[in-house]
Scaffold this motif. Structure first.
Motif, mmCIF file in Angstrom:
data_model
loop_
_atom_site.group_PDB
_atom_site.id
_atom_site.type_symbol
_atom_site.label_atom_id
_atom_site.label_comp_id
_atom_site.label_asym_id
_atom_site.label_seq_id
_atom_site.Cartn_x
_atom_site.Cartn_y
_atom_site.Cartn_z
ATOM 1 N N ARG A 90 3.013 9.676 8.057
ATOM 2 C CA ARG A 90 1.832 10.454 8.452
ATOM 3 C C ARG A 90 0.575 9.602 8.360
ATOM 4 O O ARG A 90 -0.320 9.701 9.186
ATOM 5 C CB ARG A 90 1.676 11.696 7.563
ATOM 6 C CG ARG A 90 2.839 12.685 7.628
ATOM 7 C CD ARG A 90 3.261 12.987 9.039
ATOM 8 N NE ARG A 90 4.372 13.935 9.088
ATOM 9 C CZ ARG A 90 5.263 13.962 10.064
ATOM 10 N NH1 ARG A 90 5.199 13.086 11.056
ATOM 11 N NH2 ARG A 90 6.217 14.861 10.061
ATOM 12 N N LYS A 91 0.522 8.769 7.335
ATOM 13 C CA LYS A 91 -0.653 7.919 7.150
ATOM 14 C C LYS A 91 -0.804 6.974 8.347
ATOM 15 O O LYS A 91 -1.892 6.832 8.907
ATOM 16 C CB LYS A 91 -0.489 7.124 5.848
ATOM 17 C CG LYS A 91 -1.676 6.259 5.471
ATOM 18 C CD LYS A 91 -1.514 5.769 4.034
ATOM 19 C CE LYS A 91 -2.536 4.730 3.678
ATOM 20 N NZ LYS A 91 -2.593 4.470 2.245
ATOM 21 N N GLN B 50 0.475 7.402 11.311
ATOM 22 C CA GLN B 50 0.170 8.209 12.498
ATOM 23 C C GLN B 50 -1.315 8.536 12.571
ATOM 24 O O GLN B 50 -1.926 8.492 13.621
ATOM 25 C CB GLN B 50 0.966 9.515 12.458
ATOM 26 C CG GLN B 50 2.359 9.380 13.040
ATOM 27 C CD GLN B 50 3.094 10.710 12.965
ATOM 28 O OE1 GLN B 50 3.659 11.050 11.941
ATOM 29 N NE2 GLN B 50 3.072 11.473 14.049
ATOM 30 N N LEU B 51 -1.908 8.873 11.406
ATOM 31 C CA LEU B 51 -3.331 9.211 11.378
ATOM 32 C C LEU B 51 -4.185 7.991 11.688
ATOM 33 O O LEU B 51 -5.222 8.096 12.325
ATOM 34 C CB LEU B 51 -3.712 9.786 10.005
ATOM 35 C CG LEU B 51 -3.130 11.157 9.675
ATOM 36 C CD1 LEU B 51 -3.356 11.496 8.217
ATOM 37 C CD2 LEU B 51 -3.747 12.222 10.564
ATOM 38 N N GLU B 52 -3.735 6.835 11.233
ATOM 39 C CA GLU B 52 -4.514 5.624 11.467
ATOM 40 C C GLU B 52 -4.297 5.090 12.879
ATOM 41 O O GLU B 52 -5.138 4.378 13.416
ATOM 42 C CB GLU B 52 -4.148 4.551 10.435
ATOM 43 C CG GLU B 52 -4.605 4.903 9.033
ATOM 44 C CD GLU B 52 -4.152 3.912 7.974
ATOM 45 O OE1 GLU B 52 -4.750 3.925 6.893
ATOM 46 O OE2 GLU B 52 -3.205 3.139 8.223
ATOM 47 N N LYS C 93 -3.975 -0.907 9.311
ATOM 48 C CA LYS C 93 -3.919 -2.267 8.774
ATOM 49 C C LYS C 93 -2.485 -2.680 8.488
ATOM 50 O O LYS C 93 -2.216 -3.844 8.197
ATOM 51 C CB LYS C 93 -4.717 -2.339 7.471
ATOM 52 C CG LYS C 93 -6.212 -2.271 7.663
ATOM 53 C CD LYS C 93 -6.927 -2.734 6.403
ATOM 54 C CE LYS C 93 -6.488 -1.943 5.179
ATOM 55 N NZ LYS C 93 -7.098 -2.394 3.936
ATOM 56 N N ILE D 104 7.611 10.394 3.899
ATOM 57 C CA ILE D 104 7.036 11.130 5.028
ATOM 58 C C ILE D 104 5.522 10.937 5.059
ATOM 59 O O ILE D 104 4.920 10.748 6.119
ATOM 60 C CB ILE D 104 7.419 12.621 4.947
ATOM 61 C CG1 ILE D 104 8.927 12.746 5.160
ATOM 62 C CG2 ILE D 104 6.676 13.429 5.999
ATOM 63 C CD1 ILE D 104 9.451 14.143 5.251
ATOM 64 N N ALA D 105 4.896 10.910 3.874
ATOM 65 C CA ALA D 105 3.450 10.692 3.814
ATOM 66 C C ALA D 105 3.086 9.318 4.371
ATOM 67 O O ALA D 105 2.037 9.153 4.991
ATOM 68 C CB ALA D 105 2.950 10.842 2.378
ATOM 69 N N THR E 276 0.869 -1.173 0.000
ATOM 70 C CA THR E 276 0.000 0.000 0.000
ATOM 71 C C THR E 276 0.907 1.223 0.000
ATOM 72 O O THR E 276 1.893 1.264 0.727
ATOM 73 C CB THR E 276 -0.889 -0.002 1.248
ATOM 74 O OG1 THR E 276 -1.658 -1.193 1.234
ATOM 75 C CG2 THR E 276 -1.811 1.183 1.276
ATOM 76 N N THR E 277 0.556 2.218 -0.826
ATOM 77 C CA THR E 277 1.512 3.321 -1.006
ATOM 78 C C THR E 277 0.964 4.665 -0.561
ATOM 79 O O THR E 277 -0.243 4.862 -0.476
ATOM 80 C CB THR E 277 1.908 3.461 -2.489
ATOM 81 O OG1 THR E 277 0.719 3.681 -3.244
ATOM 82 C CG2 THR E 277 2.603 2.222 -2.984
ATOM 83 N N ALA E 278 1.884 5.569 -0.293
ATOM 84 C CA ALA E 278 1.577 6.998 -0.200
ATOM 85 C C ALA E 278 2.633 7.669 -1.065
ATOM 86 O O ALA E 278 3.593 7.029 -1.471
ATOM 87 C CB ALA E 278 1.664 7.477 1.235
ATOM 88 N N ASP E 279 2.459 8.955 -1.360
ATOM 89 C CA ASP E 279 3.302 9.512 -2.418
ATOM 90 C C ASP E 279 4.782 9.666 -2.043
ATOM 91 O O ASP E 279 5.627 9.677 -2.907
ATOM 92 C CB ASP E 279 2.720 10.791 -3.030
ATOM 93 C CG ASP E 279 2.606 11.919 -2.043
ATOM 94 O OD1 ASP E 279 2.737 11.658 -0.834
ATOM 95 O OD2 ASP E 279 2.387 13.064 -2.481
ATOM 96 N N ASP E 280 5.101 9.808 -0.749
ATOM 97 C CA ASP E 280 6.516 9.759 -0.384
ATOM 98 C C ASP E 280 6.671 9.186 1.024
ATOM 99 O O ASP E 280 5.679 8.891 1.695
ATOM 100 C CB ASP E 280 7.194 11.126 -0.529
ATOM 101 C CG ASP E 280 6.592 12.163 0.411
ATOM 102 O OD1 ASP E 280 5.977 11.785 1.417
ATOM 103 O OD2 ASP E 280 6.745 13.363 0.128
ATOM 104 N N THR F 18 -5.258 1.582 14.843
ATOM 105 C CA THR F 18 -6.193 0.840 13.987
ATOM 106 C C THR F 18 -5.611 0.565 12.607
ATOM 107 O O THR F 18 -6.303 0.044 11.735
ATOM 108 C CB THR F 18 -7.495 1.633 13.788
ATOM 109 O OG1 THR F 18 -7.188 2.824 13.065
ATOM 110 C CG2 THR F 18 -8.140 1.977 15.111
#
Lengths: 511, 333
Positions: free
Chosen positions: B71-72, B74-76, B81, B67-68, B61-65, B79
């Motif tokens: 952050r992803k 951290q936000l989750e 996955k 650091i993102a 599963t990806t995010a654009d970089d 909970t």
């Protein structure tokens, strides 16, 4: 009305979801940013971009409206395609022509300093003025025949003709168009950094990006975003208040009224400069991308998957934009007071003022709070985001003609006691089909543009062309990236030539 | 309805839906940055290699970089996955550790060939490279050998760097000047100012400006010229080696505490740092492997110059990075 409120509500929800998350996280701390300075420099840059783009756009539309030549439609399509091409691609196209190692330097030996405010403005004007030209041209071509015939029989001079016939046709569109261009330039970020020549030139958006990503200061990011939204809202409201009721509606037959010889020479000069200025950077992108490396790109199954995904998303968001845009514009036209009109139209613009990185975060949190798997939500979010992004263009293009219909033909419509559907089919549609075509083409092509909004949603399988391009750029694969850029440009060009033509035909068929 | 939605979606967009009943096979979910998971990145090879032995399915599963990605997660929060994150680096690992979301890796990493000893109990290194200014040998026969030599060049010699607020190499550059010059760092930045053509949002814009011939040098990695040698057969690029030393970027992976598949995740980390896993890294991520992979390392990597390592303390980074970034930006404003 409901849709206008929904669009506004969505933005409130996005910001609220981030603030709510920030409240539960004590780890965030305030950023130190020289806010007044950032706001000032960004406003100056955006203001200059707006004025220059409207001036150049008007000149181009004027020249294109008067002149007839083979390949004209292609030129019109070319102009329209600039705005939906990712800004970074345009910037690199610009450098390929004007840069230190570009064509101009190579052939003339003259080095033009392209980095700095001048370069930013140049790139922004290429992006925005060509778009302005396309929209204004559509307005000029809707000047009804009887006005032209009267004007011609009165023997108006070229200046009188512009002042008395053209100006009333384009004026209602200028405030909305100006607002869009201002917002685009205000929130532009990669292009400003690329051509800005260092931290002296930057926008508020980079500070917001840094607050979200680097500092993870969500509350600070929301506050900065609110500053940006407040400034942009001021511009939007000013634009809405300044917009007069449009005077023209109708379709005109191909122009047979030519201006005098020297005016024609001026128009030709404007067009040649325009085509060179706008066309060369795009041509550079095509030459760079359609080289020998193209074969290996076309052999990648991932490329084809991305292409189909992009086309499906583009089609979905084009249809959605047209529907919502027509509804909003019609509601605006039918409502009585100026205040109500502004209330309906303004939310459509607000989306442009919300920083992408904030939207992306907000959508992610909304999806999560609603219990939706971000990976499954990604396609919907992209369609929704692209629709919202294209909406201000749709409203600013469709609202003036629909309002003209409401003022000019309102009594007739009421006298004939037409139902809403009948009214749309027999009165409005034939008159706005051309504009609707431009809007649909724009919305279609927008999904080939920015995808920052799903930055946090990514999966390995879901990729669109721009995403694939940024992946290629990030992995040394410049040839693949150049190929994708060229193919996106060609798709855009095709969409802008074919879709308006299709709608024109549909409009004639029903008329 | 809720169940129909994803199916309809998958059908509409032509995506492959997960086969029904896939739950019996454990799924290892890895969050990583986008280019890691790209077709030509290390992701697909590592997935296939690990799946061949683990009896599991690996999902990227990806995010654009990078650091993102952090952050992803951290936000989750708890909970999430995700079982693992692959792709943080030594500049961000202190911040990642402070979130308290990561579990100790539990591996004995005694085969590492990193330039510095590895003591991190939570994160496992999987590749590294040195930040460096890359130049064209044909256009620049005498490259500068230090920041001070670079500053002394005429003003028409231009470099492209990345904004430290939006790019990891940009941030690494700030750390580099800081590690090399300490309190003199703002002075060095002010000296660099006339040479800075521009400061881009990300690495790719900067690197492509350089390739397009707009600048003489670009902030990148010592392994960037290796890419051109191995993948394109082009030998004209080189990395300038600075006498003050270079800061290394080491990319790391870590297991999340919240994961219910700790054992499987640790197995993946072991595979990632094994010779077999590391063989995939050099020609996909264009960085140095962290163990000796013998003849599988393309010769061009061996030819890449090894600079002196400037060490920089992770706690120092965590405490001061913002102040350093502010001082650097103020000096070149």
């Amino acid at each position: 009305m409901v849709i206008g409120a929904a669009v506004a509500l969505l933005i409130v929800l996005v910001l609220w979801s981030i603030t709510a998350t920030a409240a539960t996280d004590p780890g965030t701390s305030p950023s130190r940013i020289d806010l007044p300075w950032l706001v000032l420099t960004t406003t100056i840059q955006a203001g200059l971009t707006m004025v220059l783009s409207l001036l150049v756009g008007t000149a181009l539309a004027w020249a294109l409206n008067r002149l007839r030549f083979p390949g004209r439609e292609l030129i019109v399509g070319l102009f329209a395609s600039a705005i939906v091409t990712p800004g970074i691609i345009i910037a690199f196209g610009l450098l390929a022509v004007w840069g230190r190692a570009g064509w101009v330097a190579e052939f003339t030996g003259v080095r033009i300093p392209i980095f700095g405010l001048g370069g930013i403005l140049f790139a922004h004007v290429i992006l925005d003025a060509s778009f302005a030209a396309r929209i204004l041209l559509a307005r000029l071509e809707s000047v009804p025949d009887f006005r032209l015939k009267t004007g011609q029989s009165l023997g108006l001079s070229a200046i009188q003709r512009f002042a008395l016939i053209d100006w009333p046709a384009i004026r209602p569109t200028l405030p909305g168009l100006g607002a869009i261009i201002f917002l685009l330039a205000f929130t532009s970020f990669p292009v400003v950094l690329l051509l800005g020549g260092g931290p002296a030139n930057q926008t508020l958006e980079v500070a917001i990006y840094s607050a979200v990503r680097l500092d993870f200061d969500l509350r600070g990011a929301v506050n900065l975003a609110l500053v940006q939204i407040a400034i942009c809202a001021g511009i939007i409201l000013l634009a809405s208040a300044a917009a007069p009721i449009p005077a023209n509606l109708g379709r005109s037959a191909p122009q047979r009224w030519r201006d005098g010889a020297w005016v024609q020479a001026l128009q030709e000069a404007v067009l040649v400069i325009g085509v060179l200025g706008f066309g060369l950077p795009l041509l550079a992108i095509l030459i760079d991308g359609l080289g020998p490396g193209l074969g290996s790109l076309l052999a990648q199954p991932g490329f084809w998957r991305s292409l189909w995904t992009s086309l499906a998303i583009a089609a979905a968001s084009a249809v959605l934009t047209l529907l919502i845009g027509l509804t909003l514009a019609a509601a605006r036209a039918a409502s009585p007071g100026r205040l109500v009109k502004t209330g309906i139209g303004a939310p459509a613009y607000a989306y442009l003022a919300v920083p992408t990185v904030v939207l992306s975060l907000g959508f992610f949190l909304l999806a999560r709070n609603a219990g939706i798997d971000p990976e499954l939500a990604a396609p919907f979010v992209v369609v929704l985001a692209n629709t919202l992004l294209a909406l201000p263009y749709a409203v600013s293009t469709l609202a003036p003609p629909l309002e003209a219909i409401a003022t000019r033909r309102g009594k007739l419509i009421r006298a004939l006691d037409l139902s809403g559907t009948q009214q749309f089919r027999s009165v409005e549609w034939p008159l706005i089909a051309g504009d609707a075509g431009v809007v649909t083409a724009l919305a279609f092509c927008f999904s080939l543009g920015d995808l920052g909004v799903i930055a946090l949603f990514g999966t390995q399988d879901f990729a669109t062309l721009p995403l694939l391009m940024s992946r290629a750029l990030g992995a040394y694969r410049s040839n693949d990236a150049a190929g994708i850029a060229a193919i996106m440009l060609l798709l855009t060009l095709a969409a802008f030539v074919l879709i308006p033509k299709l709608f024109q035909r549909l409009g004639h068929a029903r008329a | 309805m809720v169940k129909l939605l994803p199916v309809a979606l998958a059908a509409f967009f032509g995506l492959a839906a997960l086969p029904a009943g896939a739950e019996e096979v454990p799924i290892l979910r890895i969050y990583t940055y986008d280019s890691f998971a790209a077709e030509w990145g290390p992701g697909p090879g590592l997935k296939a290699g690990f799946e061949a032995t683990c009896g599991c399915v690996v999902e990227l599963t990806t995010a654009d970089d990078a650091i993102a990605v952090l952050r992803k997660v951290q936000l989750e929060g708890a909970t999430t996955k995700a079982d693992l994150i692959v792709g943080l680096d030594t500049a961000t690992s202190a911040e990642a550790r402070a979130t308290g979301l990561f579990a100790p890796h539990g591996l004995t990493l005694d085969k590492l060939t990193l330039p510095e000893a590895w003591t991190d109990p939570d994160f496992v290194p999987f590749d590294y490279g040195y930040f460096a200014y890359v130049y064209d040998k044909e256009k620049m026969p005498n490259p500068p050998k230090s920041f001070e030599e670079l500053i002394a060049l005429t003003d028409d010699i231009k470099i492209v760097i990345q904004d430290p607020r939006s790019s990891t190499p940009g941030l690494g550059n700030v750390f580099w000047v800081q590690a090399a010059y300490g309190e003199r760092a703002p002075e060095i930045w002010a000296g660099l100012k006339p040479h800075i053509l521009t400061m881009t949002k990300g690495w790719s814009e900067a690197y492509n400006l350089f390739l397009a011939g707009e600048a003489d040098m670009v902030l990148s990695y010592t392994t960037s010229p290796t890419y051109h040698q191995v993948a394109e057969g082009v030998d004209k690029y080189a990395a300038a080696i600075f006498t003050e030393g270079h800061v290394a970027q080491t990319e790391v992976a870590g297991v999340l505490k919240s994961s219910e598949k700790q054992e499987l995740a640790q197995k993946f980390l072991a595979y990632l740092t094994s010779v077999e896993g590391q063989k995939l890294i050099p020609t996909t991520n264009w960085m140095f492997p962290v163990v000796d992979i013998g003849a599988d390392l393309p010769a061009a990597f061996g030819e890449a110059p090894t600079p002196k390592l400037l060490e920089i303390d992770a706690a120092d980074i965590a405490a001061n990075s913002r102040a350093w970034v502010d001082a650097a930006l103020a000096a070149i404003q």
